[in-house]
Design an enzyme around this catalytic site. Structure first.
Site, mmCIF file in Angstrom:
data_model
loop_
_atom_site.group_PDB
_atom_site.id
_atom_site.type_symbol
_atom_site.label_atom_id
_atom_site.label_comp_id
_atom_site.label_asym_id
_atom_site.label_seq_id
_atom_site.Cartn_x
_atom_site.Cartn_y
_atom_site.Cartn_z
ATOM 1 N N CYS A 2 0.867 -1.169 0.000
ATOM 2 C CA CYS A 2 0.000 0.000 0.000
ATOM 3 C C CYS A 2 0.908 1.224 0.000
ATOM 4 C CB CYS A 2 -0.861 0.032 1.252
ATOM 5 S SG CYS A 2 -1.843 -1.455 1.456
ATOM 6 N N ARG A 27 1.671 1.262 -5.933
ATOM 7 C CA ARG A 27 1.835 0.345 -4.801
ATOM 8 C C ARG A 27 0.533 -0.371 -4.432
ATOM 9 N NH1 ARG A 27 6.585 1.376 -1.941
ATOM 10 N NH2 ARG A 27 5.723 0.235 -0.195
ATOM 11 N N TRP A 74 -3.750 -1.897 -1.367
ATOM 12 C CA TRP A 74 -3.751 -3.197 -2.037
ATOM 13 C C TRP A 74 -4.256 -4.168 -0.973
ATOM 14 C CZ3 TRP A 74 -1.621 -8.085 -1.529
ATOM 15 C CH2 TRP A 74 -1.628 -8.888 -2.683
ATOM 16 N N ASN A 100 0.575 0.445 6.063
ATOM 17 C CA ASN A 100 1.013 -0.513 5.050
ATOM 18 C C ASN A 100 1.651 -1.677 5.795
ATOM 19 O OD1 ASN A 100 2.035 -1.844 2.811
ATOM 20 N ND2 ASN A 100 3.868 -0.558 2.694
ATOM 21 N N GLY A 101 1.249 -2.899 5.481
ATOM 22 C CA GLY A 101 1.824 -4.063 6.162
ATOM 23 C C GLY A 101 0.716 -4.967 6.661
ATOM 24 N N GLU A 483 11.442 -14.627 -18.046
ATOM 25 C CA GLU A 483 11.092 -13.216 -17.852
ATOM 26 C C GLU A 483 10.031 -12.783 -18.877
ATOM 27 O OE1 GLU A 483 11.199 -11.055 -15.763
ATOM 28 O OE2 GLU A 483 11.071 -9.125 -16.765
ATOM 29 N N LYS A 487 6.197 -11.358 -17.902
ATOM 30 C CA LYS A 487 5.658 -10.069 -18.373
ATOM 31 C C LYS A 487 4.297 -10.265 -19.027
ATOM 32 C CE LYS A 487 7.693 -8.019 -16.629
ATOM 33 N NZ LYS A 487 8.925 -7.911 -15.918
ATOM 34 N N GLU A 490 1.636 -11.007 -16.367
ATOM 35 C CA GLU A 490 1.236 -9.968 -15.424
ATOM 36 C C GLU A 490 0.505 -8.800 -16.062
ATOM 37 O OE1 GLU A 490 5.716 -8.238 -14.449
ATOM 38 O OE2 GLU A 490 4.230 -8.146 -12.893
ATOM 39 N N HIS A 506 8.646 -34.168 -22.244
ATOM 40 C CA HIS A 506 8.394 -34.905 -20.999
ATOM 41 C C HIS A 506 7.022 -34.564 -20.414
ATOM 42 C CE1 HIS A 506 12.413 -36.562 -21.060
ATOM 43 N NE2 HIS A 506 12.824 -35.353 -21.432
ATOM 44 N N LYS A 605 3.310 -2.925 -6.949
ATOM 45 C CA LYS A 605 4.725 -2.851 -7.307
ATOM 46 C C LYS A 605 5.632 -3.544 -6.291
ATOM 47 C CE LYS A 605 8.251 -1.300 -9.681
ATOM 48 N NZ LYS A 605 8.582 -2.088 -10.880
HETATM 49 O O1 M6R Z 1 11.427 -4.984 -5.794
HETATM 50 P P1 M6R Z 1 11.866 -6.379 -6.135
HETATM 51 O O2 M6R Z 1 12.813 -6.427 -7.279
HETATM 52 O O3 M6R Z 1 12.397 -7.128 -4.959
HETATM 53 O O4 M6R Z 1 10.535 -7.095 -6.620
HETATM 54 C C1 M6R Z 1 10.537 -8.451 -6.948
HETATM 55 C C2 M6R Z 1 9.278 -8.836 -7.686
HETATM 56 O O5 M6R Z 1 8.154 -8.552 -6.912
HETATM 57 C C3 M6R Z 1 9.139 -8.080 -9.018
HETATM 58 O O6 M6R Z 1 10.239 -8.291 -9.839
HETATM 59 C C4 M6R Z 1 7.868 -8.552 -9.761
HETATM 60 O O7 M6R Z 1 8.002 -9.873 -10.164
HETATM 61 C C5 M6R Z 1 7.578 -7.630 -10.938
HETATM 62 N N1 M6R Z 1 6.221 -7.212 -10.906
HETATM 63 C C6 M6R Z 1 7.841 -8.266 -12.255
HETATM 64 O O8 M6R Z 1 7.558 -7.422 -13.321
#
Ligand code: M6R
Length: 610
Positions: A2, A27, A74, A100-101, A483, A487, A490, A506, A605
């Site tokens: 958050c 966030r 969030w 936040n938390g 990766e 992307k 998400e 397999h 984020k």
């Molecule tokens: O801030 P961080 O690099 O530790 O975050 C790690 C993951 O949460 C972050 O890379 C997440 O997978 C992204 N949304 C990917 O695009």
């Protein structure tokens, strides 16, 4: 997860809070709210949905005052709703809290407070904190003592902003395992989960450490440790430009950040090599002597950062010839990892605040490991707690989908590999100079790829109806496919899986049909023939194949429906280049499907809770 913001000073608080929340919306964006103190009363406006909904509500019911707190959420406890949105007041509105938390033991207090007659309007853990502070305050404690008392009792993580209607000239902030800074202005002060929220007003902050509490007035800030001793902290100055946190004409932060990559790569390479090709990494004190004392290396991270770590593992093992364990931070703690004072723990994180990564790092430190942070966010928890820090110099990354931070992490892995190889005598000057030459070309090669946006747009239009997408490759190509697949999941919400090409037979090949798109990454020439046979197998079963290959590889055109060519480079640098079309492909796919690229559903984020 958050975003928290707070203001005290001469300005009207609401515009400052809204401006800050807009910058923190990455966030969390399922509800938002503000609380402002005026004439001895706390007035609250909050709503389900985006900050725009909150602004619309504030137009109808404007709030005024010079001290206030704001929040963008969030959801963890309770669905996104007006009731569950922060700020949360105590029953009589004497106290208001943003948080936040996660408060893990909140049920304990809730029952205790209910027995005393407190009524709860939300399903959140945060409302308990507001009422608990209220309860202690009413028992005769000073407000600061009441906050400390509550912090002594709660378990979990928090970045808190607290208002009390009896103290219109102050706001209280506290943190544990969730980021929070105190911004220092002239006759005004701020709190924020992250710097972009207050960058319009100040670049100077106090970085709160765990369990610290700040008592903030317009013209003073006092910070106390958990034992209530006042602590003197240095002012930390961010050198980020305001523009760094703006879209600057791009439709989305993600696109802006993709286009920033030539500069990010250049900045990360600048002044790293001397004229003989020797790599120097400021902040890393890992010479021959220190390395002689290390017999195990872990690279630990989450999500995209984890994939950058996998590239690091591959390169260090192949080029430095030392074994490396690459671990997802969310799994690491639960497997009783083998750590001692001969362990080097490398954690990779854009935010420097990811809860699992931080916890893995703390565990390693506790057991005597030397800890290196590869971090983007300056002054973040990981940066402050690591023994050695390699900053990734990507500037603020706002889009939820990580792009430029990944490229910067990959460059860091390249540099670290070369550094370790040089220190241990595993790389001669000729090889170093050759790789250095290729690395110096990277910024312009990334630019060449970015110039091919129309090609990617055409490809996304062609493949937008795909139901499943597999990313296949071998070695580094397989890792870069992970990766690419993340992307696509998400932001395009498309089901997609990365697979080591040789593993398809397999099991997963059973899923291949004519609505399947297979992205075949074939930049590693020594593995080309092998991956091509897997590409032929999926083609034979009806899949359409989009290949990513290095320029000059005409052979692949015989097997793939389409080929996206990246410029030729050294094999170890290909992942960085191969990932750029993957980012653009996911971006334009998400746009084509009508998704909110910068604020994908269900995501935030920074994952600052487990
Ligand atoms: O801030 P961080 O690099 O530790 O975050 C790690 C993951 O949460 C972050 O890379 C997440 O997978 C992204 N949304 C990917 O695009």
């Amino acid at each position: 997860m958050c975003g928290v913001v707070g203001y005290i000073g001469g300005r009207d608080a609401v515009p400052v809070l809204i401006n800050g929340l807009t910058k923190l919306e990455y966030r969390g964006y399922d509800s938002a709210g503000v609380a402002v103190l005026n004439d001895g009363r706390i007035n609250i406006c909050k709503t389900k949905g985006r900050i725009q909904n909150l602004q619309d509500k504030l137009l109808v019911n404007p709030l005024q005052g010079h001290v206030g707190i704001g929040h963008t959420r969030w959801a963890t406890h309770g669905v996104p709703s007006d009731e569950n949105a922060h700020p949360h007041p105590s029953g009589d509105r004497k106290i208001a809290v943003v948080h936040n938390g996660i408060i893990e033991n909140y049920m304990e207090f809730k029952e205790e407070l209910e027995a005393k007659g407190y009524k709860f309007l939300s399903e959140t853990d945060t409302e308990t904190v507001a009422n608990l502070i209220d309860d202690y305050y009413r028992s005769g404690m000073d407000i600061l003592d009441a906050v400390f008392k509550v912090l002594d009792r709660i378990e979990g993580s928090y970045a808190l902003g607290v208002l009390c209607s009896d103290f219109p000239d102050q706001l209280i902030a506290a943190r544990k395992d969730s980021p929070l800074v105190v911004g220092i202005g002239d006759g005004e002060n701020f709190i924020a989960s992250d710097m972009p929220a207050i960058l319009n007003y100040t670049k100077n902050v106090y970085l709160l450490d765990d369990k610290e509490v700040a008592l903030i007035k317009a013209d003073s800030v006092k910070i106390f440790d958990a034992d209530r001793n006042e602590v003197k902290k240095d002012v930390f100055t961010f050198d980020w430009d305001i523009e760094a946190a703006e879209k600057n004409g791009y439709d989305h932060f993600m696109l802006k950040e993709i286009f920033e990559q030539p500069k990010v790569v250049k900045d990360n390479l600048s002044r790293r090599f001397d004229s003989n090709g020797k790599v120097t990494l400021d902040g890393i004190k890992l010479g021959k002597e220190e390395l002689a004392n290390i017999n195990r290396i872990y690279i630990c991270a989450c999500g995209t950062a984890y994939y950058a770590g996998l590239i690091g593992k591959y390169l260090i093992e192949r080029m430095v010839r030392i074994p490396v364990n690459s671990e997802m931070a969310s799994e690491f703690r639960y497997k009783e990892p083998l750590i001692d004072d001969k362990t080097l723990m490398i954690v990779v994180s854009q935010s420097g605040e990811t809860a699992d990564t931080l916890a893995a790092m703390r565990l390693a430190k506790e057991k005597g490991a030397r800890v290196m942070g590869i971090v983007n966010a300056v002054g973040s928890s990981i940066a402050r707690e690591a023994d050695d820090v390699l900053y990734t110099l990507a500037g603020p990354e706002i889009a939820v989908a990580s792009t430029k931070a990944f490229s910067a992490q990959v460059v860091a892995m390249y540099l670290l590999t070369i550094h370790l190889a040089q220190e241990l005598g595993k790389m001669d000057e000729k090889t170093t100079m050759e790789i250095k030459g290729y690395m110096e070309e990277l910024p312009s090669l990334v630019n060449n790829i970015l110039a091919k946006v129309p090609v990617i747009q055409r490809l996304t239009q062609k493949y937008i109806g795909s139901k499943n997408v597999f990313y296949i490759g071998r070695g580094l190509d397989y890792i870069v496919g992970m990766e690419g697949s993340l992307k696509l999941k998400e932001i395009a919400y498309l089901h997609s899986e990365p697979y080591a090409a040789g593993e398809l037979k397999h099991g997963p090949i059973a899923l291949i049909e004519d609505t399947t798109l297979v992205v075949g990454i074939v930049t590693q020439e020594e593995l080309f023939e092998k991956t091509v046979s897997n590409i032929r197998e999926v083609k034979a079963r009806g899949a359409r194949v989009l290949a990513i290959a290095m320029e000059g590889n005409k052979e692949i055109e015989k097997y793939a429906d389409d080929v996206f060519y990246i410029p030729r480079t050294h094999w170890m640098l290909a992942p960085l280049l191969a990932n750029i079309p993957q980012q653009l492909f996911a971006y334009y796919m998400a746009l084509g499907l009508g998704n909110d690229v910068d604020k994908p559903r269900n995501l935030a984020k920074s994952v600052t809770v487990e």
